[in-house]
Design a protein around this motif. Structure first.
Motif, PDB file in Angstrom:
ATOM      1  N   GLU A 177       0.847  -1.204   0.000  1.00  0.00           N
ATOM      2  CA  GLU A 177       0.000   0.000   0.000  1.00  0.00           C
ATOM      3  C   GLU A 177       0.880   1.251   0.000  1.00  0.00           C
ATOM      4  OE1 GLU A 177      -4.118   1.478   0.517  1.00  0.00           O
ATOM      5  OE2 GLU A 177      -3.195  -0.346  -0.202  1.00  0.00           O
ATOM      6  N   LYS A 178       0.614   2.155  -0.931  1.00  0.00           N
ATOM      7  CA  LYS A 178       1.408   3.394  -0.932  1.00  0.00           C
ATOM      8  C   LYS A 178       0.769   4.394   0.020  1.00  0.00           C
ATOM      9  CE  LYS A 178       3.261   3.310  -5.601  1.00  0.00           C
ATOM     10  NZ  LYS A 178       2.232   2.960  -6.585  1.00  0.00           N
ATOM     11  N   LYS A 179       1.601   5.168   0.683  1.00  0.00           N
ATOM     12  CA  LYS A 179       1.112   6.149   1.650  1.00  0.00           C
ATOM     13  C   LYS A 179       0.563   7.370   0.907  1.00  0.00           C
ATOM     14  CE  LYS A 179       3.043   8.550   5.518  1.00  0.00           C
ATOM     15  NZ  LYS A 179       3.459   9.719   4.833  1.00  0.00           N
ATOM     16  N   ASN A 180      -0.587   7.844   1.326  1.00  0.00           N
ATOM     17  CA  ASN A 180      -1.115   9.064   0.727  1.00  0.00           C
ATOM     18  C   ASN A 180      -0.273  10.270   1.151  1.00  0.00           C
ATOM     19  OD1 ASN A 180      -3.025   7.554  -0.470  1.00  0.00           O
ATOM     20  ND2 ASN A 180      -4.781   8.429   0.609  1.00  0.00           N
ATOM     21  N   ILE A 181      -0.248  11.267   0.297  1.00  0.00           N
ATOM     22  CA  ILE A 181       0.623  12.409   0.567  1.00  0.00           C
ATOM     23  C   ILE A 181      -0.174  13.712   0.642  1.00  0.00           C
ATOM     24  CG2 ILE A 181       2.670  11.357  -0.480  1.00  0.00           C
ATOM     25  CD1 ILE A 181       2.120  12.910  -3.019  1.00  0.00           C
ATOM     26  N   THR A 182       0.455  14.712   1.226  1.00  0.00           N
ATOM     27  CA  THR A 182      -0.135  16.048   1.285  1.00  0.00           C
ATOM     28  C   THR A 182       0.619  16.945   0.306  1.00  0.00           C
ATOM     29  OG1 THR A 182      -0.693  15.765   3.613  1.00  0.00           O
ATOM     30  CG2 THR A 182      -0.609  18.029   2.777  1.00  0.00           C
ATOM     31  N   ILE A 183      -0.148  17.702  -0.475  1.00  0.00           N
ATOM     32  CA  ILE A 183       0.451  18.550  -1.508  1.00  0.00           C
ATOM     33  C   ILE A 183      -0.040  19.990  -1.327  1.00  0.00           C
ATOM     34  CG2 ILE A 183       0.348  19.058  -4.006  1.00  0.00           C
ATOM     35  CD1 ILE A 183       2.185  16.745  -3.436  1.00  0.00           C
ATOM     36  N   TYR A 184       0.870  20.940  -1.479  1.00  0.00           N
ATOM     37  CA  TYR A 184       0.475  22.348  -1.481  1.00  0.00           C
ATOM     38  C   TYR A 184       0.502  22.821  -2.926  1.00  0.00           C
ATOM     39  CZ  TYR A 184       1.552  21.571   3.375  1.00  0.00           C
ATOM     40  OH  TYR A 184       1.577  21.036   4.626  1.00  0.00           O
ATOM     41  N   VAL A 185      -0.620  23.327  -3.383  1.00  0.00           N
ATOM     42  CA  VAL A 185      -0.702  23.776  -4.775  1.00  0.00           C
ATOM     43  C   VAL A 185      -0.729  25.294  -4.796  1.00  0.00           C
ATOM     44  CG1 VAL A 185      -1.933  23.539  -6.956  1.00  0.00           C
ATOM     45  CG2 VAL A 185      -2.134  21.758  -5.230  1.00  0.00           C
ATOM     46  N   LYS A 186       0.316  25.891  -5.379  1.00  0.00           N
ATOM     47  CA  LYS A 186       0.345  27.348  -5.529  1.00  0.00           C
ATOM     48  C   LYS A 186      -0.058  27.637  -6.967  1.00  0.00           C
ATOM     49  CE  LYS A 186       3.361  31.328  -4.887  1.00  0.00           C
ATOM     50  NZ  LYS A 186       4.745  31.757  -4.697  1.00  0.00           N
ATOM     51  N   VAL A 187      -1.270  28.120  -7.136  1.00  0.00           N
ATOM     52  CA  VAL A 187      -1.852  28.157  -8.475  1.00  0.00           C
ATOM     53  C   VAL A 187      -2.273  29.581  -8.861  1.00  0.00           C
ATOM     54  CG1 VAL A 187      -4.119  27.528  -7.543  1.00  0.00           C
ATOM     55  CG2 VAL A 187      -3.633  27.099  -9.953  1.00  0.00           C
ATOM     56  N   TRP A 188      -2.183  29.871 -10.140  1.00  0.00           N
ATOM     57  CA  TRP A 188      -2.561  31.186 -10.661  1.00  0.00           C
ATOM     58  C   TRP A 188      -4.079  31.314 -10.695  1.00  0.00           C
ATOM     59  CZ3 TRP A 188      -0.078  35.571 -11.402  1.00  0.00           C
ATOM     60  CH2 TRP A 188      -0.667  36.560 -12.205  1.00  0.00           C
ATOM     61  N   ARG A 189      -4.623  32.324 -10.020  1.00  0.00           N
ATOM     62  CA  ARG A 189      -6.064  32.582 -10.065  1.00  0.00           C
ATOM     63  C   ARG A 189      -6.276  33.917 -10.774  1.00  0.00           C
ATOM     64  NH1 ARG A 189      -9.519  29.295  -6.993  1.00  0.00           N
ATOM     65  NH2 ARG A 189     -10.775  29.887  -8.798  1.00  0.00           N
ATOM     66  N   GLN A 190      -7.139  33.921 -11.745  1.00  0.00           N
ATOM     67  CA  GLN A 190      -7.433  35.152 -12.488  1.00  0.00           C
ATOM     68  C   GLN A 190      -8.890  35.071 -12.942  1.00  0.00           C
ATOM     69  OE1 GLN A 190      -4.485  36.234 -15.433  1.00  0.00           O
ATOM     70  NE2 GLN A 190      -5.897  37.571 -16.553  1.00  0.00           N
ATOM     71  N   GLU A 191      -9.682  36.074 -12.534  1.00  0.00           N
ATOM     72  CA  GLU A 191     -11.132  36.012 -12.753  1.00  0.00           C
ATOM     73  C   GLU A 191     -11.499  36.002 -14.237  1.00  0.00           C
ATOM     74  OE1 GLU A 191     -14.238  38.798 -10.778  1.00  0.00           O
ATOM     75  OE2 GLU A 191     -12.845  38.023  -9.249  1.00  0.00           O
ATOM     76  N   ASP A 192     -10.910  36.927 -14.991  1.00  0.00           N
ATOM     77  CA  ASP A 192     -11.151  36.954 -16.433  1.00  0.00           C
ATOM     78  C   ASP A 192     -10.011  37.698 -17.110  1.00  0.00           C
ATOM     79  OD1 ASP A 192     -11.669  39.776 -16.346  1.00  0.00           O
ATOM     80  OD2 ASP A 192     -13.639  39.290 -15.521  1.00  0.00           O
ATOM     81  N   ALA A 193     -10.100  37.833 -18.424  1.00  0.00           N
ATOM     82  CA  ALA A 193      -8.989  38.410 -19.187  1.00  0.00           C
ATOM     83  C   ALA A 193      -8.621  39.819 -18.717  1.00  0.00           C
ATOM     84  CB  ALA A 193      -9.339  38.424 -20.672  1.00  0.00           C
ATOM     85  N   ASN A 194      -9.612  40.547 -18.180  1.00  0.00           N
ATOM     86  CA  ASN A 194      -9.362  41.960 -17.858  1.00  0.00           C
ATOM     87  C   ASN A 194      -9.009  42.209 -16.402  1.00  0.00           C
ATOM     88  OD1 ASN A 194     -10.080  42.624 -20.570  1.00  0.00           O
ATOM     89  ND2 ASN A 194     -12.225  42.329 -19.969  1.00  0.00           N
TER      90      ASN A 194
END
Ligand code: HEM
Ligand code: FES
Lengths: 251, 230
Positions: free
Chosen positions: A2-19
């Protein structure tokens, strides 16, 4: 085992719309099964966001098996993630360590404006294709094998070039945001086969003009495109496009 | 597209960069060979060679100088235009860029072509000022010719540590420029092949090292081994 589950931190780009101006936001995803795909991890994160009445992260995807070219994002500074010859949807979470922060950014290029979060508008590629990435006549059914002779080498090379799925990783990885590998692949794919020859000059001419008009950079021969291409298309495609272009220019 | 327009396309621009870059590379080979005469303790051969270039070729030297200047300017103008266009193509950059490795040829050299190039351009103006338009010392050769002693000007110049260091640094940068430039020029001309490309990449490196070491060698030799002005 069984592989151990891991914790991941996702630093992701958030942008509402083009403008709207975007920014990075970091999320924690716990209990990530290492056998999950990267996109499944984002699915889990989005489910959590929806449960908390947050807006889910928008990302493009379709086939999730590396053939449609929809899913490209830049992961930790590399288009389609660290492994070569694969698309984003083929990235597996076992490639990351427990507790690692993963930086996720959209493709960056003037001709690829961000629509929302990680989704960019890649219709610039469609406009280039509409200028000659096709053969104008119907070639009909499968012809008698010896009616048009195609050297084996040409057929092989044309197949290598036809592998392009138009994902845009070449543009994303290029320090100049150049679309040379994409256009080179299309020009080569059709130009290497007899059915593509009659329109070869017109094709390369119009596709290159459109490529320039869209605002892609020029090719400095860094070769990052080839290294990130999920279909491992070689920059010989770019040299071939240049030869075809010169032939068209002088003739 | 009209032929004239195709010269200003992204591909046409790189064609000119490649051609002009290779011509400049050819020029520096001849320049380096000429410099070898400065290693000769006898100053006459070098001075006679310099005198031959400026006085022995009639008007041909003006034509050659004009062509060389034109090639240099074409290379610079296109370099600035191409690089500017490339910068404009990515208005929002990445927070992090990891080199893809693998078959990529991206290097410090390939990503700093414009900076190295601008330095070389500034250097070239100074270089002409130091020597071509520098001090004129006349002397008499052993066979009685009254000509300019450029040899003395060079040895005086490289008697100074800062002049020497400056030249060595710029020539190092020229070597870097060529380490990406030579193979890149062939690729820009569409000359790529399964056997040819690995060859020309290797050749480009060797060429870059020979040019770099060659041009660094002279000021190094004069300052450190002869002590400069004699
Ligand atoms: C002795 C002087 C020089 C030599 C021998 C030389 C040689 C070359 C060569 C062979 C290339 C490859 C061309 C290609 O990729 O198609 C190149 C590229 C380049 N050169 Fe020079 N160069 C010189 C001076 C300069 C100067 C003065 C600049 C000035 C601004 C410059 C800027 C550039 C740039 C920016 C590129 C890369 C173009 C790109 O991004 O594709 N070079 N050079
Ligand atoms: S989702 Fe189709 S290639 Fe990744």
């Amino acid at each position: 085992m069984e592989k151990k589950n891991i914790t991941i931190y996702v630093k992701v780009w958030r942008q509402e719309d083009a403008n709207t101006k975007g920014r990075f936001q970091t999320y924690t995803v716990e209990d990530v099964n290492p056998d999950m795909s990267f996109l499944e991890m984002l699915d889990v994160l989005n489910e959590n966001l929806i449960k908390n009445d947050d807006i889910p992260i928008e990302f493009d995807n379709d086939c999730r098996e590396g053939i449609c070219g929809m899913c490209g994002v830049v992961i930790n500074g590399t288009a389609h993630g660290p492994k070569s010859g694969t698309t984003t949807c083929e990235v597996r979470m076992r490639q990351f360590k427990d507790g690692q922060t993963i930086l996720v950014e959209p493709w960056r290029a003037r001709p690829f404006p961000v629509i929302k979060d990680l989704v960019v508008d890649r219709t610039a590629f469609d406009r280039i294709m509409s200028k000659g990435g096709y053969i104008s006549v119907r070639t009909g059914g499968v012809p008698e094998a010896r009616s048009i002779l195609v050297p084996k080498e040409n057929a092989d090379q044309a197949m290598d070039m036809a592998a392009c799925i138009g994902c845009g990783a070449c543009v994303a990885a290029c320090p100049n945001a150049s679309a040379a590998l994409f256009v080179g692949a299309k020009v080569s794919h059709l130009g290497l086969l007899p059915q593509g020859r009659p329109e070869a000059k017109r094709r390369v001419d119009r596709m290159v003009v459109q490529m320039d008009e869209e605002g892609f950079g020029a090719c400095s021969n860094h070769g990052e495109c080839e290294a990130v291409c999920p279909k491992e298309i070689s920059i010989t495609a770019i040299a071939r496009m240049r030869r075809e272009f010169l032939k068209a220019a002088v003739g | 597209m009209r032929f004239s327009m195709s010269l200003f396309s992204s591909i046409g621009k790189k064609l000119f960069m490649g051609l002009s870059g290779l011509m400049l590379s050819g020029f520096i080979v001849v320049h380096l060979l000429g410099n070898l005469a400065l290693l000769n303790p006898d100053r006459d051969p070098f001075n006679k060679y310099a005198h031959f270039l400026t006085h022995g070729l009639g008007n041909a030297i003006y034509v050659a100088e004009f062509l060389l200047a034109a090639i240099f300017i074409i290379h610079i103008v296109y370099a600035v235009a191409v690089t500017w266009g490339n910068w404009m193509a990515r208005p929002v950059g990445y927070a992090k860029v990891t080199n893809a490795g693998g078959t990529s040829r991206k290097s410090i050299a390939s990503t700093t072509m414009i900076y190295g190039g601008v330095l070389i351009a500034i250097f070239t103006v100074m270089h002409l000022y130091h020597f071509k338009f520098g001090e004129v010392i006349m002397y008499t050769t052993k066979d009685g010719q009254q000509i300019r002693d450029l040899y003395a000007v060079v040895y005086q110049f490289f008697g100074n540590i800062w002049n020497t260091v400056f030249y060595i640094v710029v020539m190092l940068i020229l070597g870097f420029h060529l380490s990406h430039g030579v193979w890149s020029a062939f690729q820009s001309l569409g000359l790529n092949g399964r056997r040819f490309t690995p060859f020309i990449q290797g050749f480009g490196y060797v060429f870059a090292v020979i040019m770099g070491v060659g041009f660094i060698g002279l000021p190094f030799y004069i300052y450190f081994l002869t002590g400069g002005a004699q």
